[in-house]
Scaffold this motif. Structure first.
Motif, mmCIF file in Angstrom:
data_model
loop_
_atom_site.group_PDB
_atom_site.id
_atom_site.type_symbol
_atom_site.label_atom_id
_atom_site.label_comp_id
_atom_site.label_asym_id
_atom_site.label_seq_id
_atom_site.Cartn_x
_atom_site.Cartn_y
_atom_site.Cartn_z
ATOM 1 N N SER A 263 -18.848 36.108 45.196
ATOM 2 C CA SER A 263 -19.959 36.885 44.640
ATOM 3 C C SER A 263 -20.241 36.518 43.196
ATOM 4 O O SER A 263 -21.245 36.936 42.624
ATOM 5 N N LEU A 264 -19.353 35.700 42.567
ATOM 6 C CA LEU A 264 -19.581 35.272 41.176
ATOM 7 C C LEU A 264 -20.546 34.095 41.108
ATOM 8 O O LEU A 264 -20.940 33.693 40.009
ATOM 9 N N GLU A 265 -20.927 33.534 42.241
ATOM 10 C CA GLU A 265 -21.688 32.287 42.274
ATOM 11 C C GLU A 265 -22.953 32.343 41.423
ATOM 12 O O GLU A 265 -23.217 31.423 40.648
ATOM 13 N N PRO A 266 -23.818 33.402 41.545
ATOM 14 C CA PRO A 266 -25.025 33.410 40.693
ATOM 15 C C PRO A 266 -24.742 33.754 39.238
ATOM 16 O O PRO A 266 -25.641 33.708 38.401
ATOM 17 N N GLY A 267 -23.506 34.134 38.903
ATOM 18 C CA GLY A 267 -23.172 34.551 37.550
ATOM 19 C C GLY A 267 -23.255 36.063 37.392
ATOM 20 O O GLY A 267 -24.240 36.662 37.802
ATOM 21 N N VAL A 268 -22.222 36.682 36.814
ATOM 22 C CA VAL A 268 -22.185 38.141 36.655
ATOM 23 C C VAL A 268 -21.938 38.473 35.185
ATOM 24 O O VAL A 268 -21.408 37.670 34.420
ATOM 25 N N GLN A 269 -22.383 39.694 34.838
ATOM 26 C CA GLN A 269 -22.173 40.180 33.468
ATOM 27 C C GLN A 269 -20.991 41.143 33.439
ATOM 28 O O GLN A 269 -20.837 41.976 34.341
ATOM 29 N N VAL A 270 -20.182 41.014 32.407
ATOM 30 C CA VAL A 270 -19.010 41.889 32.233
ATOM 31 C C VAL A 270 -19.059 42.446 30.804
ATOM 32 O O VAL A 270 -19.246 41.703 29.843
ATOM 33 N N PHE A 271 -18.952 43.770 30.731
ATOM 34 C CA PHE A 271 -18.917 44.427 29.417
ATOM 35 C C PHE A 271 -17.466 44.723 29.069
ATOM 36 O O PHE A 271 -16.778 45.488 29.752
ATOM 37 N N TYR A 276 -20.788 41.686 25.677
ATOM 38 C CA TYR A 276 -21.267 41.263 26.994
ATOM 39 C C TYR A 276 -20.875 39.809 27.213
ATOM 40 O O TYR A 276 -21.092 38.955 26.338
ATOM 41 N N PHE A 277 -20.299 39.560 28.389
ATOM 42 C CA PHE A 277 -19.890 38.207 28.755
ATOM 43 C C PHE A 277 -20.483 37.865 30.122
ATOM 44 O O PHE A 277 -20.606 38.724 30.995
ATOM 45 N N GLN A 278 -20.834 36.588 30.266
ATOM 46 C CA GLN A 278 -21.256 36.085 31.584
ATOM 47 C C GLN A 278 -20.138 35.242 32.171
ATOM 48 O O GLN A 278 -19.630 34.327 31.525
ATOM 49 N N VAL A 279 -19.752 35.583 33.412
ATOM 50 C CA VAL A 279 -18.689 34.880 34.121
ATOM 51 C C VAL A 279 -19.320 34.174 35.312
ATOM 52 O O VAL A 279 -19.964 34.815 36.151
ATOM 53 N N ASP A 291 -10.308 22.530 48.091
ATOM 54 C CA ASP A 291 -9.279 22.461 47.047
ATOM 55 C C ASP A 291 -8.849 23.856 46.628
ATOM 56 O O ASP A 291 -9.618 24.820 46.726
ATOM 57 N N LYS A 292 -7.611 23.912 46.127
ATOM 58 C CA LYS A 292 -7.049 25.216 45.733
ATOM 59 C C LYS A 292 -7.357 25.569 44.298
ATOM 60 O O LYS A 292 -6.875 26.574 43.797
ATOM 61 N N ALA A 293 -8.172 24.809 43.579
ATOM 62 C CA ALA A 293 -8.458 25.038 42.168
ATOM 63 C C ALA A 293 -9.915 25.428 41.982
ATOM 64 O O ALA A 293 -10.786 25.019 42.753
ATOM 65 N N LYS A 294 -10.189 26.254 40.955
ATOM 66 C CA LYS A 294 -11.536 26.677 40.600
ATOM 67 C C LYS A 294 -11.669 26.603 39.092
ATOM 68 O O LYS A 294 -10.751 26.973 38.346
ATOM 69 N N LEU A 295 -12.838 26.147 38.643
ATOM 70 C CA LEU A 295 -13.185 26.179 37.220
ATOM 71 C C LEU A 295 -14.151 27.326 36.991
ATOM 72 O O LEU A 295 -15.098 27.514 37.764
ATOM 73 N N ILE A 296 -13.923 28.107 35.955
ATOM 74 C CA ILE A 296 -14.764 29.266 35.674
ATOM 75 C C ILE A 296 -15.123 29.263 34.207
ATOM 76 O O ILE A 296 -14.288 28.962 33.336
ATOM 77 N N VAL A 297 -16.399 29.540 33.899
ATOM 78 C CA VAL A 297 -16.927 29.493 32.532
ATOM 79 C C VAL A 297 -17.214 30.917 32.082
ATOM 80 O O VAL A 297 -17.831 31.703 32.808
ATOM 81 N N VAL A 298 -16.774 31.258 30.898
ATOM 82 C CA VAL A 298 -17.003 32.579 30.310
ATOM 83 C C VAL A 298 -17.803 32.360 29.031
ATOM 84 O O VAL A 298 -17.349 31.673 28.112
ATOM 85 N N SER A 299 -19.036 32.981 28.994
ATOM 86 C CA SER A 299 -19.922 32.805 27.834
ATOM 87 C C SER A 299 -20.195 34.153 27.207
ATOM 88 O O SER A 299 -20.423 35.156 27.905
ATOM 89 N N ASP A 300 -20.207 34.183 25.886
ATOM 90 C CA ASP A 300 -20.529 35.407 25.147
ATOM 91 C C ASP A 300 -22.057 35.514 25.033
ATOM 92 O O ASP A 300 -22.709 34.689 24.403
ATOM 93 N N ILE A 301 -22.655 36.553 25.702
ATOM 94 C CA ILE A 301 -24.117 36.728 25.709
ATOM 95 C C ILE A 301 -24.501 38.038 25.034
ATOM 96 O O ILE A 301 -25.571 38.591 25.283
ATOM 97 N N THR A 302 -23.631 38.522 24.162
ATOM 98 C CA THR A 302 -23.849 39.840 23.551
ATOM 99 C C THR A 302 -25.144 39.871 22.749
ATOM 100 O O THR A 302 -25.963 40.796 22.869
ATOM 101 N N SER A 303 -25.360 38.867 21.931
ATOM 102 C CA SER A 303 -26.542 38.882 21.058
ATOM 103 C C SER A 303 -27.837 38.855 21.870
ATOM 104 O O SER A 303 -28.795 39.576 21.562
ATOM 105 N N THR A 304 -27.861 38.061 22.931
ATOM 106 C CA THR A 304 -29.085 37.975 23.749
ATOM 107 C C THR A 304 -29.372 39.299 24.456
ATOM 108 O O THR A 304 -30.513 39.779 24.484
#
Length: 970
Positions: A263-271, A276-279, A291-304
């Motif tokens: 369910s994270l595929e489209p990108g989710v917001q976490v407070f 605010y962060f986008q995961v 494969d048993k590995a996943k890469l995940i990006v966490v971006s700070d979107i608080t200002s936007t």
């Protein structure tokens, strides 16, 4: 009153209800406009917010794709560095010798000093050397942390085979980038080196180039230990590596909100932690779905996010301020006009009480002069004008009420007339309510179904029908009419009368317009079709049966014979055909009349039915000819049946006018398939055998043999051919004329020309003796030409002597295939100067059956000359109805089998009446033949038949005995 309008409203009792809560128009307008403005503000704010978020999401998607490309680039850079390192190994001191020797111990000893520096400086975790046969020579590092041995051997084998390096990435147990590089020493391939380096550097370097954090997650294995602070329990992952600034708690927070990692595929917001962060997972082509590995990006979107929220709040505040100002302005504008309008509204009820003067006084007392007129001033003036108009109309209504009372009396008389009309109408008229229950029934309906209206009132209409149809579908269709989903329904159904009689009714149901719940919903009109259906059934029965004996007629008998021949050929069965011809039947007709002959035929039919088996098929082929089909029998069996039939017939006799007549017959027997495998040949064989039986002595039987078939047929044809040719040559043909009377005028309208042939001994021969031979030998055309020429000559001779006689001439079936027929007609009419309108040509269905288009074209051409046509034997088969519509027929001649017993047979009367109605419907006149009694003529006159022909009207007479004999003498 102007100061207290509500009090005035109370005083108007009955016009307005003072107990109802009142809300002024002004407040309604303000409330409605407020709701509209609020909806506009909310909609605009929502659209603005959604647009900003949509732009933000699009921007993040583009940025995420850039992240993927950057990570792919880092991995490619690491892979390239590993290949460069592998290419330098053969140049290390002593390595080229060790590699050429293909000795694992030498390679380990020589390369071991270089392993530690590579680990420390290059972060290399594993190196393996394989020979060209894919055998492991030496290795450094822990193999259990890397790919499966079989997978690695596959890489080695591919590199050895292609002699090209490959760069696989494996994330089975940990994410490691491998370089599998062939080793070349002095131009020879000495094996493959496999170098592995973890992707931790990619993770640590991602923050520097992207500004976002990245984490490497590995699927937890049963034997893998992990610390609790690096474990994501809800996803069943542990954090293998991450950016130094990334907090694992953010991932744990996302796992609590979204337990399914997909369910994270489209990108989710976490407070988290007031930010605010986008995961969002980072999909790489090098890391497969398995494969048993996943890469995940966490971006700070608080200002936007905070910028978007601020813009949304600003839009809401601006909208609310605009709403308040609009409401204040609208309130100021509407207050005074609506107060004036309110006064008019509370004054209007005076009009309902016909207080016209008080209404005008109330309006004038509150009327204030305005500098400029507006709609309310126009409403004042209109209301006053309306009061004058209503006052005038009220006076007119009083006058018209008196007129209406007089017209109501007239309508009452009209209603009584309609009621009387429904009672005398010869149809069933029923009305139903909305529940399908009967309300009314007319007098004819009561007579027809034996129920009184009061007995059926309130009962379901569907209960009248007999239980032999699909009442469910009928009930459904009637429900559609009552539910106003259908306007009309037409159908046929049987109804059950009170006396248990069943009648066939053609119904038409129509939906009625209802003004009250008690009004009728459906009008059902039924036409009694019982007698019509009975006549149709009789016609269908007559298509296959002889009306006199109730046996199969020739057409149906031939169909049964053809079917029996097909079955015999299929199953290799044998059978027989018995052909009966009554002896001295013509003598019985001549001495005792046709009624005696008909009685004898009926008796013979009954006796033959009693003498044959149930599986045998009996039919009357015409006149005094009968035939029996004996399936699955032998010659002996057929002879036995013939003997039994003759013995049975010998016991039968009838007495008429003191004369006793016995039923004697000659029987011809033919076997199938021995004597014929088709209907024509078999009937011909049986017919020849029957004539052999007659020659041997009447009242006997004869079994056909193939030896006598050709001899007998040729003898018969030659015999009649010579007679016909001699008669044509020596003018031995004789005309007889039978009068045909116009029933209404009781005058002779025309004469039918009947052909006879004079034998050598002076005997007059009937057409059925020589016409078949003429058709088979081709002499029929010469006979047709002779009949046409002589008939036209006779008519012209009578015409030139000042009289007019019309002739009806029979055309054979072969005439329509005679190319000379039309030219002979034209030549004869021109040569004798005869009037073509004096000629009618009689044809049968057989004459037109072979080529209907050609027959139709020829008939139309002859009609253009002025002649007319009669269709003979009308009603014998259903095809007659087809020909009467397709061919240019003027008169139809009803077959005599329906006329002989017409006075005493109700069934024949129904049938003849139906045939007459059909002909009249097509605009044709009708002729009835075989009219032998005055009672029959009376019935025909009542049925409005046009012409009558028969012994009662006149017997066929020669030219010398005819009424116009004087005009034919020279």
């Amino acid at each position: 009153m102007g100061k207290n309008p509500q009090k005035g409203m109370v005083q108007l009792g009955g016009i307005a209800n003072p107990d109802r809560k009142f809300l002024g128009l002004k407040w309604k307008v303000l409330l409605l406009s407020s709701l509209i403005l609020i909806a506009i503000v909310v909609s605009f704010t929502a659209i603005t917010y959604r647009s900003l978020m949509h732009d933000f999401e699009n921007q993040r998607d583009v940025q995420h794709q850039r992240y993927a490309r950057e990570v792919e680039g880092l991995i490619d850079q690491i892979s390239q560095n590993l290949h460069q390192l592998a290419q330098l190994i053969p140049f290390l001191e002593g390595m080229n010798t060790a590699l050429l020797a293909n000795n694992g111990a030498n390679i380990a000893q020589t390369f071991d000093p270089y392993w530690a520096p590579l680990q420390l400086n290059k972060d290399i975790e594993m190196i393996r050397f394989y020979d060209s046969a894919n055998r492991l020579l030496a290795n450094w590092g822990h193999s259990e942390s890397y790919a499966e041995e079989n997978v690695m051997l596959g890489w080695v084998g591919k590199a050895n085979a292609r002699e090209q390096p490959i760069s696989p990435l494996s994330c089975e147990k940990s994410c490691t980038q491998f370089a599998v590089t062939p080793l070349l020493v002095e131009g020879n391939n000495v094996g493959v080196v496999v170098i592995g380096i973890p992707l931790v550097d990619v993770v640590l370097g991602f923050k520097d180039i992207s500004g976002s954090h990245i984490g490497l997650l590995l699927k937890e294995q049963g034997n893998r230990a992990s610390s609790s602070d690096m474990r994501i329990a809800n996803w069943n992952f542990q954090v293998a590596a991450h950016s130094r600034e990334m907090n694992v708690a953010i991932l744990n927070k996302a796992a609590e909100l979204y337990r399914d990692f997909d369910s994270l595929e489209p990108g989710v917001q976490v407070f988290w932690n007031n930010q605010y962060f986008q995961v969002k997972p980072l999909r790489l082509e090098k890391i497969g779905a398995l494969d048993k590995a996943k890469l995940i990006v966490v971006s700070d979107i608080t200002s936007t996010i905070r910028t978007i929220q601020g813009s949304t709040q600003q839009s809401v505040m601006i909208g609310l301020v605009g709403l308040i100002l609009s409401e204040i302005l609208l309130f100021v504008i509407l207050t005074k006009p609506l107060s004036r309008l309110k006064h008019i509204v509370f004054t209007l009820p005076l009009l309902a009480r016909s207080s016209f003067q008080d209404f005008r006084t109330a309006l004038y007392s509150d009327n204030q002069k305005q500098l400029l007129k507006d709609e309310i001033d126009m409403l004042d003036e209109t209301a006053v004008a309306l009061s004058y108009q209503l006052e005038k109309l009220e006076e007119q209504v009083a006058d018209r009420t008196r007129i209406l009372a007089r017209k109501m009396d007239e309508l009452s008389k009209e209603r009584d007339f309609i009621t009387h009309l429904l009672d005398i109408a010869q149809v069933i008229v029923i009305t139903q309510n909305a529940n399908g229950e009967i309300l009314t029934l007319n007098a004819h309906g009561e007579t027809l179904i034996q129920y009184a209206e009061k007995e059926l009132k309130g009962k379901p209409f569907i209960s009248l029908f007999a239980l032999d149809g699909n009442l469910h579908d009928l009930s459904t269709h009637l429900e559609e009419i009552r539910g106003e989903r259908r306007d009309q329904l037409r159908h046929e159904a049987n109804i059950l009368g009170k006396d248990t009689s069943v009648r066939n009714i053609l119904w038409l149901h129509s939906r009625l317009t209802r003004h009250t719940a008690d009004d009728p919903a459906i009008l059902s009109v039924g036409l009694d079709m019982t007698e019509h259906k009975r006549a149709e059934g009789r016609l269908a029965w007559l298509a296959d049966h002889d009306p006199l004996t109730d046996l199969f007629n020739r057409r149906r008998f031939q169909e049964e014979l053809e079917q029996m021949l097909n079955l015999a050929a299929r199953y290799k069965h044998s059978g027989a055909l018995l052909f009966f011809d009554l002896d001295q039947f013509k003598y019985i007709n001549d001495t005792s009349g046709h009624q005696a002959g008909d009685a004898l035929l009926k008796m013979v039919a009954r006796m033959l039915l009693s003498s044959i088996r149930n599986v045998d098929i009996l039919g009357r082929l015409g006149g005094d000819e009968f035939a029996v089909i004996l399936p699955q029998t032998t010659a002996e069996g057929a002879i036995e049946v013939a003997k039994n039939a003759l013995a049975c017939l010998s016991q039968g006799k009838i007495s008429v006018n003191g004369r006793t007549h016995k039923a004697l017959a000659s029987i011809g027997i033919a076997l199938f398939p021995e004597h014929g495998n088709n209907v024509h040949d078999l009937l011909a064989a049986a017919d020849l055998a029957m004539y052999q039986a007659k020659e041997a002595g009447r009242g006997g039987w004869h079994l056909f043999s193939n030896e006598e078939k050709t001899r007998e047929r040729m003898h018969t044809l030659v015999y009649w051919k010579e007679k016909i040719e001699y008669a044509l040559l020596h003018d031995q043909f004789l005309f007889h004329f039978q009068p045909i009377m116009h029933i209404r005028d009781k005058t002779i309208d025309h004469y039918e020309v009947l052909l006879r042939m004079i034998d050598d001994d002076g005997t007059v021969l009937a057409p059925h003796l020589f016409i078949p031979a003429a058709e088979q030998t081709g002499l029929i055309h010469a006979i047709d030409h002779m009949v046409l020429r002589k008939s036209i000559a006779h008519s012209a001779q009578i015409q030139h002597r000042g009289q007019r006689v019309r002739f009806s001439i029979n055309l054979s079936a072969h005439a329509f295939h005679d190319p000379e027929l039309l030219s002979i007609l034209n030549e004869a009419f021109s040569h004798y100067d005869a009037d073509p309108s004096n000629f009618m040509f009689e044809i049968t269905e057989t004459a037109a059956l072979e080529d209907l288009p050609a027959a139709k074209e020829l008939m139309q051409t002859i009609k253009k000359l002025g002649c007319s046509f009669t269709l003979d034997d009308f009603g014998v088969g259903f095809s007659s109805f087809y020909y009467i519509r397709q061919l240019p027929i003027d008169v139809v001649k009803i077959d005599g089998s329906f006329i002989r017993n017409l006075a005493d047979s109700p069934d024949d009367q129904i049938l003849v009446k139906a045939l007459c109605d059909v002909a009249r419907g097509f605009g044709k006149k009708t002729t009835a033949e075989f009219v032998e009694t005055a009672a029959t003529l009376s019935v025909l006159e009542n049925m409005q038949i046009d012409y009558a022909q028969g012994f009662l009207i006149g017997i066929p007479a020669s030219a010398d005995e005819s009424p116009f004999r004087d005009y034919l003498k020279v």
